[in-house]
Design a protein around this motif. Structure first.
Motif, PDB file in Angstrom:
ATOM      1  N   TYR A 193       0.798  -1.226   0.000  1.00  0.00           N
ATOM      2  CA  TYR A 193       0.000   0.000   0.000  1.00  0.00           C
ATOM      3  C   TYR A 193       0.834   1.282   0.000  1.00  0.00           C
ATOM      4  O   TYR A 193       0.306   2.372  -0.178  1.00  0.00           O
ATOM      5  N   GLU A 194       2.148   1.151   0.195  1.00  0.00           N
ATOM      6  CA  GLU A 194       3.060   2.289   0.118  1.00  0.00           C
ATOM      7  C   GLU A 194       4.418   1.720  -0.233  1.00  0.00           C
ATOM      8  O   GLU A 194       4.671   0.546   0.020  1.00  0.00           O
TER       9      GLU A 194
ATOM     10  N   HIS B  32      -3.287  -1.595   7.496  1.00  0.00           N
ATOM     11  CA  HIS B  32      -2.323  -0.550   7.152  1.00  0.00           C
ATOM     12  C   HIS B  32      -2.040   0.284   8.403  1.00  0.00           C
ATOM     13  O   HIS B  32      -2.860   0.361   9.324  1.00  0.00           O
TER      14      HIS B  32
ATOM     15  N   SER C 213      -0.105   6.473   7.543  1.00  0.00           N
ATOM     16  CA  SER C 213      -0.974   6.868   6.435  1.00  0.00           C
ATOM     17  C   SER C 213      -1.437   8.313   6.567  1.00  0.00           C
ATOM     18  O   SER C 213      -1.712   8.974   5.566  1.00  0.00           O
TER      19      SER C 213
ATOM     20  N   TRP D 166       0.777  10.514   4.666  1.00  0.00           N
ATOM     21  CA  TRP D 166       0.653  10.417   3.207  1.00  0.00           C
ATOM     22  C   TRP D 166      -0.669  10.957   2.685  1.00  0.00           C
ATOM     23  O   TRP D 166      -0.836  11.124   1.487  1.00  0.00           O
TER      24      TRP D 166
ATOM     25  N   THR E 271       3.822  12.859  -1.131  1.00  0.00           N
ATOM     26  CA  THR E 271       3.127  11.919  -0.245  1.00  0.00           C
ATOM     27  C   THR E 271       2.149  11.021  -0.992  1.00  0.00           C
ATOM     28  O   THR E 271       2.101   9.810  -0.749  1.00  0.00           O
TER      29      THR E 271
ATOM     30  N   ARG F 102       3.539   8.124  -3.409  1.00  0.00           N
ATOM     31  CA  ARG F 102       4.169   6.996  -2.710  1.00  0.00           C
ATOM     32  C   ARG F 102       3.196   5.845  -2.457  1.00  0.00           C
ATOM     33  O   ARG F 102       3.617   4.723  -2.201  1.00  0.00           O
ATOM     34  N   THR F 103       1.907   6.129  -2.491  1.00  0.00           N
ATOM     35  CA  THR F 103       0.923   5.137  -2.060  1.00  0.00           C
ATOM     36  C   THR F 103       0.278   4.413  -3.238  1.00  0.00           C
ATOM     37  O   THR F 103       0.285   4.910  -4.366  1.00  0.00           O
TER      38      THR F 103
END
Length: 375
Positions: free
Chosen positions: A233-234, A244, A249, A252, A310, A313-314
């Protein structure tokens, strides 16, 4: 919703790769906890009246704190902030600190998530990194946490270590998977300037993993964890469905967070600030009421660059509707234009109305994010 990060700078000894602010001056813990609790009270308005949905104790080595020290922190937080009843509350811990009696003590506090710094299951490499624990201690600590009721455990792994091979990394991954942690963070070793590891490389006493090996290790990481039910997820983070890291999070997704302690960072949507990286300076500043942090007001272009850094990255990527609504037509068009070559090369894609990295793009993500930023 907002998050609180607490930096606990104390370590028994420093790992040779670490450039986070830390100290071995454990005799200053009492003065530090007093200053930290005072800062938590002084900074209560930074995140407004937002409910706190995550609390994260990082470091340093938070598992160096005793029950009374941890209780003092929580007493201050719960008296000062509106903490959500379902808040995610994480402790970073070293495996050798997680003795059965210590884990039982942690269960009397609000912690519901443990993040264990394992790094590798190779004793020779652990010794080289100046880690305090053995592979056996790490595995035993994990199962002790499980037996004492922790149902949300994250482990940290490192790859690209000196002398590492694909076979060694595969062995580490298989050991990790066999334990079934809810969350795995995996980071490539970075030679931070000034660290012992950096000096050893400069002196040619250790050799850095070459690019081909690093790509192969990362590829194996992604495929092995996905095949075993983990969501990527990242860039550096994997989890079983629903697990997660809610705290990470928030970084992000642009949520507000307050960071307390030396070197801790805070963000409230309009500004960001960071505390001085000095234990003595921090304690003195809090005690005397002098400034301990620097602050930066965020203009449109800085907020856009943060959004790029941010969101890309996900796995969710950058929602294009948020891009246009939050930053206007000019930056929306600029981002789409700068993304075009990467879309053509197959390193990015537009899926579910979001601009995302493809697996091919993950390997060159730093360059892609740099291209999308406003200079």
């Amino acid at each position: 919703m907002a998050g609180i990060y607490i930096h606990i700078p104390f370590c028994k000894k420093r790992c040779i790769y670490c450039d986070f602010f830390s100290t071995t001056q454990s005799e200053k813990k009492a003065a530090y906890i007093e200053a930290l609790c005072r800062e938590l009270i002084l900074c209560k308005d930074y995140i407004g009246n937002e409910r706190v949905e995550t609390i994260y104790l990082g470091g340093g080595t938070p598992s160096q704190l005793a029950d009374k020290e941890l209780a003092a922190i929580f007493n201050t937080i719960y008296r000062t902030y509106r903490v959500d009843s379902e808040a995610e509350i994480t402790l970073e811990a070293n495996p050798d600190d997680l003795r059965p009696d210590y884990i039982r003590m942690l269960r009397t506090l609000p912690f519901n998530r443990i993040s264990i710094g394992m790094q590798t299951f190779q004793d020779k490499m652990l010794k080289m990194l100046n880690r305090r624990h053995t592979a056996e201690q790490a595995i035993n600590a994990f199962y002790e946490c499980r037996e004492n009721g922790f149902q949300n455990i994250s482990i940290d792994l490192m790859y690209g270590l000196p002398g590492e091979t694909e076979a060694i990394w595969t062995e580490d991954l298989q050991q990790a998977i066999s334990m079934k942690p809810e969350h795995i963070s995996a980071y490539h070793l970075i030679y931070e300037e000034g660290t012992v590891m950096w000096k050893l490389r400069e002196a040619h006493r250790i050799e850095e993993a070459d690019e081909d090996l690093s790509v192969n290790l990362f590829t194996r990481l992604i495929h092995t964890l996905k095949q075993n039910g983990y969501e990527h997820y990242e860039i550096s983070n994997f989890c079983l469905p629903g697990y997660h890291s809610r705290h990470n999070s928030s970084y992000w997704t642009g949520k507000k967070y307050l960071g307390c302690g030396p070197s801790a960072h805070s963000y409230n949507g309009e500004s960001r600030q960071w505390n001085i990286a000095s234990l003595d300076g921090y304690i003195k500043g809090i005690k005397e009421g002098t400034e301990i942090s620097e602050k930066e007001e965020l203009d449109l272009y800085t907020r856009y660059n943060d959004f790029v850094l941010t969101s890309i990255r996900t796995s969710r990527g950058m929602p294009l509707n948020r891009l246009k609504a939050g930053f206007g037509e000019e930056l929306y068009n600029y981002c789409r234009q700068m993304a075009q070559p990467h879309l053509a090369q197959g390193t990015m894609e537009i899926s579910e109305e979001s601009l995302k990295l493809t697996e091919k793009g993950i390997f060159v993500s730093d360059g892609i994010m740099s291209d999308l930023m406003w200079v």
